[in-house]
Design an enzyme around this catalytic site. Structure first.
Site, PDB file in Angstrom:
ATOM      1  N   LYS A 219      25.557  34.261 -16.159  1.00 20.42           N
ATOM      2  CA  LYS A 219      26.905  34.394 -16.718  1.00 20.42           C
ATOM      3  C   LYS A 219      26.771  35.024 -18.092  1.00 20.42           C
ATOM      4  CE  LYS A 219      29.812  32.656 -19.129  1.00 20.42           C
ATOM      5  NZ  LYS A 219      30.603  33.216 -20.296  1.00 20.42           N
ATOM      6  N   GLY A 272      23.441  29.275 -27.082  1.00 20.48           N
ATOM      7  CA  GLY A 272      24.753  29.313 -27.731  1.00 20.48           C
ATOM      8  C   GLY A 272      24.840  28.246 -28.796  1.00 20.48           C
ATOM      9  N   SER A 273      26.044  27.857 -29.119  1.00 16.69           N
ATOM     10  CA  SER A 273      26.256  26.883 -30.192  1.00 16.69           C
ATOM     11  C   SER A 273      25.841  25.492 -29.745  1.00 16.69           C
ATOM     12  CB  SER A 273      27.725  26.864 -30.607  1.00 16.69           C
ATOM     13  OG  SER A 273      28.525  26.254 -29.598  1.00 16.69           O
ATOM     14  N   THR A 274      25.549  24.638 -30.726  1.00 20.33           N
ATOM     15  CA  THR A 274      25.160  23.266 -30.420  1.00 20.33           C
ATOM     16  C   THR A 274      26.303  22.502 -29.754  1.00 20.33           C
ATOM     17  OG1 THR A 274      23.509  23.185 -32.181  1.00 20.33           O
ATOM     18  CG2 THR A 274      24.423  21.081 -31.447  1.00 20.33           C
ATOM     19  N   THR A 276      28.721  23.640 -27.819  1.00 21.18           N
ATOM     20  CA  THR A 276      28.829  24.048 -26.422  1.00 21.18           C
ATOM     21  C   THR A 276      27.623  23.570 -25.636  1.00 21.18           C
ATOM     22  OG1 THR A 276      30.078  25.998 -27.111  1.00 21.18           O
ATOM     23  CG2 THR A 276      29.183  26.011 -24.881  1.00 21.18           C
ATOM     24  N   GLY A 277      26.462  23.563 -26.266  1.00 20.78           N
ATOM     25  CA  GLY A 277      25.266  23.056 -25.598  1.00 20.78           C
ATOM     26  C   GLY A 277      25.414  21.615 -25.162  1.00 20.78           C
ATOM     27  N   GLU A 295      18.821  26.583 -26.073  1.00 20.60           N
ATOM     28  CA  GLU A 295      18.455  27.207 -27.347  1.00 20.60           C
ATOM     29  C   GLU A 295      19.741  27.299 -28.137  1.00 20.60           C
ATOM     30  OE1 GLU A 295      18.397  29.485 -30.232  1.00 20.60           O
ATOM     31  OE2 GLU A 295      18.069  31.174 -28.859  1.00 20.60           O
ATOM     32  N   GLU A 426      26.452  26.011 -39.647  1.00 16.82           N
ATOM     33  CA  GLU A 426      26.004  27.337 -39.235  1.00 16.82           C
ATOM     34  C   GLU A 426      27.183  28.310 -39.358  1.00 16.82           C
ATOM     35  OE1 GLU A 426      23.298  29.161 -35.675  1.00 16.82           O
ATOM     36  OE2 GLU A 426      24.969  27.879 -35.088  1.00 16.82           O
TER      37      GLU A 426
END
Length: 528
Positions: A219, A272-274, A276-277, A295, A426
């Site tokens: 994706k 991606g971002s933390t 969203t992770g 990551e 961030e």
């Protein structure tokens, strides 16, 4: 092969390769303004549909979404908008290709040859891929062409080389038994890549998954879907069997969530971002408890010791933060400078930022293009306002650049404190925060006082300081007197909330392999 020195390619002190004359790009450097017409690359957008089971197809809903030029906010192309139904179709194709198709049943050497053919095709189409990447993302064309595309090709050469070197073990047992430890492909891998380095992140994930014999549903980021679809076509030309690589463009809340929670996906990799992770990890756990590699974000310290050559340290710290418009998960976004050289460093960091060239990323000599989209543009400006409101000293920048597009002035703050938002969050933009420290023990403690742990930089001429600081920092990568040195063989990943697992290098293969023990008895063995 030597590490890809992204920093050396873009340091102001070095001469840069020029854009090929055939592209028709402007020769002189011009600062971008609202009156300047953006350069349109001589490139036809041919691939805007989903790749499922070897065919480029419309989304099941028939919907499309626009992908925008961040220089202007104008539409480049309309791309098929995949959702849960398209993810189902893609996963079904990947499952069939894994369970019934030739890919996992090929010899590893045959898989390696297909991957090498793809790498050769990517190298042949370097200019087109670099143009697409810059057009869709806004990064400088010279950066995409001379640093990112060579590394993209190198990564696939690297993983093609691993394909026929993955093997299991024969281990001794306490008794008359023969024990084999097999390393098997994990199955269908779901992969979700970000918008800041679309091609490189694709390579970090697709390369090891293919080398291990898996099939893939990828994706792409909704902001940058174009290069993944172009790559998919090149894989077809290289002879990759149908269904082995499926590419679905779409939004994270629909296509991404469907992939993360799919019951027939065996492995998930996300960059991606933390925040969203965390969602991705929860969806994976609530579905079939699939293995997950993450990551995520970072707030990396860049530590300048009192023995540093200040001019060199300023240049490297500048690169560590401003590279890729500051849109880099490992950006050196907390610049810690020893108090003895702090004032000199701040003055020179300000001068360097004021001299940074911002403008149309297709123009020769431009160091900084636009942020990816309006949301990120406004987020960065919001953090700048926060820095001003919290009484950090705004040395330069602090506003948009030009009157259209998503350009932000290179911004430098001094007198930053650890409890300020610009030192904690961030930002993902061209905002340098410079903090003061007194001694090594203090700076290690402060550098580690963050929820992140992705990377760090240390600038010193003292080997003992370098060893003490690098071993004391809780970060997955520590660069000493350099920054952003990336190589296919160097593992990358974070501590704490910067992620789970490692990508690149031999460690990344473990993400896409299952370990199976096979034991059977030995009758009257001559030896054990």
């Amino acid at each position: 092969m030597a590490a890809r020195r992204i920093s050396s390619l873009f340091s102001r002190s070095l001469s840069l390769p020029t854009a090929p004359a055939s592209l028709g790009f402007g020769r002189g450097m011009q600062r971008f303004s609202s009156s300047a017409e953006p350069i349109i690359p001589p490139l036809q957008i041919n691939y805007t549909k989903l790749l499922i089971n070897g065919q480029f197809v419309d989304s099941a809903s028939g919907k499309t979404f626009p992908t925008l030029d961040p220089r202007t906010g104008e539409v480049i192309a309309h791309v098929a908008e995949g959702d849960a139904e398209d993810i189902n179709r893609a996963v079904s194709a990947a499952r069939k290709a894994f369970d019934e198709g030739p890919w996992p049943r090929m010899t590893a050497y045959e898989r390696s040859r297909i991957m090498l053919r793809f790498a050769d095709l990517a190298e042949k189409h370097t200019q087109e891929l670099a143009q697409l990447e810059t057009w869709d993302n806004g990064k400088p064309y010279e950066q995409a062409l001379t640093a990112e595309l060579p590394l993209f090709v190198r990564l696939f050469h690297y993983y093609a080389g691993w394909a026929d070197k993955i093997h299991g073990l024969t281990v001794p047992a306490d008794g008359p038994h023969h024990v084999q430890v097999l390393h098997e492909p994990i199955g269908v891998a779901g992969q979700i890549i970000p918008w800041n380095f679309p091609l490189l992140m694709l390579a970090w994930k697709v390369g090891p998954a293919l080398a291990c014999g898996n099939t893939i549903v990828l994706k792409s980021a909704e902001q940058t879907p174009l290069t993944a679809l172009y790559v998919a076509k090149l894989f077809q030309e290289a002879g990759l069997p149908d269904g082995v690589l499926n590419v679905v463009s779409g939004y994270g809340s629909t296509a991404g969530a469907a992939l993360a929670s799919h019951m027939d996906v065996d492995k998930l990799a996300f960059t991606g971002s933390t925040n969203t992770g965390k969602v991705v990890l929860e969806l994976a756990a609530r579905s079939n408890l699939k293995s997950v590699t993450l990551e995520l974000g970072g707030k990396s310290p860049f530590i300048v010791c009192d023995d540093a050559d200040v001019d060199r340290a300023v240049e490297l710290a500048h690169f560590a933060l401003f590279f890729n418009q500051g849109q880099c998960c490992c950006a050196g976004s907390r610049t810690y400078v020893h108090e003895r050289i702090y004032d000199e460093f701040v003055d020179k960091a300000k001068a360097r930022a004021l001299g940074r060239t911002v403008g149309d990323p297709f123009k020769k000599g431009i160091e900084q293009g636009p942020q990816i989209d309006l949301k990120q543009f406004e987020k960065v400006l919001g953090y700048i306002k926060s820095g001003i409101d919290s009484d950090a000293t705004l040395e330069c920048g602090g506003d948009r650049f030009g009157s259209k597009g998503y350009f932000v002035q290179p911004t430098v703050f001094s007198n930053v404190k650890d409890d300020m938002l610009i030192a904690q969050d961030e930002i993902f933009g061209p905002v340098q925060s410079i903090l003061k420290f007194k001694d090594v023990d203090e700076v290690i403690k402060r550098a580690n006082a963050t929820r992140y742990g992705l990377a760090a930089g240390v600038f010193t001429t003292n080997i003992d300081k370098a060893n003490t600081i690098s071993r004391g920092l809780k970060a997955g990568t520590v660069w000493i007197n350099c920054y952003d040195i990336f190589d296919a063989a160097i593992p990358f990943g974070g501590y704490k909330m910067s992620g789970i697992g490692r990508e690149k290098g031999v460690y990344s293969l473990n993400n896409y392999l299952q370990v199976k023990s096979v034991i059977f008895p030995l009758k009257n063995p001559v030896w054990l």
